[in-house]
Design a protein around this motif. Structure first.
Motif, PDB file in Angstrom:
ATOM      1  N   VAL A   4       0.975  -1.250  -0.076  1.00 60.04           N
ATOM      2  CA  VAL A   4      -0.111   0.117   0.019  1.00 60.04           C
ATOM      3  C   VAL A   4       0.773   1.281   0.078  1.00 60.04           C
ATOM      4  CG1 VAL A   4      -1.808   1.371   1.139  1.00 60.04           C
ATOM      5  CG2 VAL A   4      -1.646  -1.247   1.234  1.00 60.04           C
ATOM      6  N   HIS A   6       0.846   5.466   0.172  1.00 57.14           N
ATOM      7  CA  HIS A   6       0.114   6.589   0.569  1.00 57.14           C
ATOM      8  C   HIS A   6       0.634   7.869  -0.282  1.00 57.14           C
ATOM      9  CE1 HIS A   6      -2.154   5.401   4.348  1.00 57.14           C
ATOM     10  NE2 HIS A   6      -2.442   4.605   3.441  1.00 57.14           N
ATOM     11  N   LYS A  30      -3.441   5.076  -1.989  1.00 55.86           N
ATOM     12  CA  LYS A  30      -4.423   5.893  -1.487  1.00 55.86           C
ATOM     13  C   LYS A  30      -3.729   7.383  -1.443  1.00 55.86           C
ATOM     14  CE  LYS A  30      -6.813   3.099   1.902  1.00 55.86           C
ATOM     15  NZ  LYS A  30      -7.208   2.966   3.343  1.00 55.86           N
ATOM     16  N   GLU A  43      -3.957   6.591  10.481  1.00 53.53           N
ATOM     17  CA  GLU A  43      -4.469   5.983  11.688  1.00 53.53           C
ATOM     18  C   GLU A  43      -5.309   4.772  11.167  1.00 53.53           C
ATOM     19  OE1 GLU A  43      -6.770   8.907  13.862  1.00 53.53           O
ATOM     20  OE2 GLU A  43      -4.936  10.041  14.377  1.00 53.53           O
ATOM     21  N   GLU A  44      -5.843   4.765  10.116  1.00 56.65           N
ATOM     22  CA  GLU A  44      -6.810   3.575   9.985  1.00 56.65           C
ATOM     23  C   GLU A  44      -6.001   2.497   9.286  1.00 56.65           C
ATOM     24  OE1 GLU A  44      -9.698   4.916   7.075  1.00 56.65           O
ATOM     25  OE2 GLU A  44     -10.423   6.539   8.469  1.00 56.65           O
ATOM     26  N   GLU A  45      -4.853   2.713   8.656  1.00 57.00           N
ATOM     27  CA  GLU A  45      -3.923   1.918   8.024  1.00 57.00           C
ATOM     28  C   GLU A  45      -2.558   2.328   7.838  1.00 57.00           C
ATOM     29  OE1 GLU A  45      -4.594  -0.910   4.070  1.00 57.00           O
ATOM     30  OE2 GLU A  45      -4.921   1.191   3.596  1.00 57.00           O
ATOM     31  N   THR A  46      -1.573   1.576   8.324  1.00 55.44           N
ATOM     32  CA  THR A  46      -0.395   1.716   8.084  1.00 55.44           C
ATOM     33  C   THR A  46       0.313   1.442   6.799  1.00 55.44           C
ATOM     34  OG1 THR A  46       0.104   1.576  10.658  1.00 55.44           O
ATOM     35  CG2 THR A  46       2.177   1.622   8.906  1.00 55.44           C
ATOM     36  N   PRO A  47       0.697   2.172   6.019  1.00 54.86           N
ATOM     37  CA  PRO A  47       0.957   1.865   4.601  1.00 54.86           C
ATOM     38  C   PRO A  47       2.498   1.323   4.576  1.00 54.86           C
ATOM     39  CG  PRO A  47       1.413   4.312   4.916  1.00 54.86           C
ATOM     40  CD  PRO A  47       0.799   3.896   6.235  1.00 54.86           C
ATOM     41  N   ASN A  48       2.548   0.905   3.344  1.00 58.91           N
ATOM     42  CA  ASN A  48       4.091   0.213   3.121  1.00 58.91           C
ATOM     43  C   ASN A  48       5.121   1.231   2.591  1.00 58.91           C
ATOM     44  OD1 ASN A  48       2.044  -2.197   1.974  1.00 58.91           O
ATOM     45  ND2 ASN A  48       3.538  -2.942   3.668  1.00 58.91           N
TER      46      ASN A  48
END
Length: 200
Positions: A4, A6, A30, A43-48
């Motif tokens: 993922v 960001h 995203k 806060e909802e999802e930690t990206p790579n």
């Protein structure tokens, strides 16, 4: 699971172009127009991986780095920088950025550097074998640079191996020496290889 990414940039054209590029390469993307949107998303999802523009209305990329405690953030953060922003990019490295990407973008370079960063960060989180005094103070990126230095790599060679600029290596090298109390490269190698603290 795809990695993922960001993308944080107030320019919709940049967000769209980078989103399309990474989606085509198999990443899940995203994108965010400002700091508040991005910090909420993290806060909802930690990206790579994160691609973060320096210049944005409101909170800048440097401000965001500091909010995230960039040195300890679990994913590599690339700063997107205009050509005249090298001093700011260096400040970003000191605040925990993985590296900086200059505009205009080189498509092949961005893809390879992001893939390399995601891969190396995953490896670093899975293995931590440094046991000399002060090792715990080093960030994962500093550990990678230190491994190159102790193998005898020059800044240029280390940069090529790690897919970052020699200037970025230089900044990390200075911070490593400061943290470990090393006065020169030979001192640094001795600390790492013998486990002895720096000489008084």
């Amino acid at each position: 699971m795809p990695s993922v990414i960001h993308i944080v940039d107030d320019d919709p054209a940049v967000r769209d172009a980078l989103s399309l590029l990474f989606e085509t390469e198999g990443f899940r993307v995203k994108s965010f127009a400002n700091a508040e949107e991005f910090l909420g998303g993290v806060e909802e999802e930690t990206p790579n991986c994160v691609l973060l523009d320096v210049h944005m209305p409101g909170r800048s990329g440097i401000d965001i780095l500091k909010s995230l405690n960039g040195e300890n953030f679990p994913a590599p953060i690339f700063i997107i920088s205009g050509q005249g922003d090298i001093p700011m990019a260096v400040e970003a490295i000191k605040s925990g950025a993985y590296d900086f990407i200059e505009k205009p973008f080189d498509v092949e370079s961005i893809i390879s550097r992001v893939r390399e960063a995601v891969s190396r960060t995953a490896q670093a989180s899975g293995a931590n074998t440094m046991t000399f005094p002060g090792a715990e103070t080093l960030t994962p990126r500093e550990r990678q640079v230190l491994t190159e230095i102790t193998a005898g790599s020059s800044n240029k060679e280390a940069g090529r191996n790690l897919k970052i600029s020699p200037r970025t290596v230089e900044v990390h090298r200075a911070r490593i020496m400061e943290k470990l109390g090393a006065r020169n490269a030979a001192d640094l190698v001795r600390i790492v290889l013998t486990g002895e603290p720096p000489a008084a």
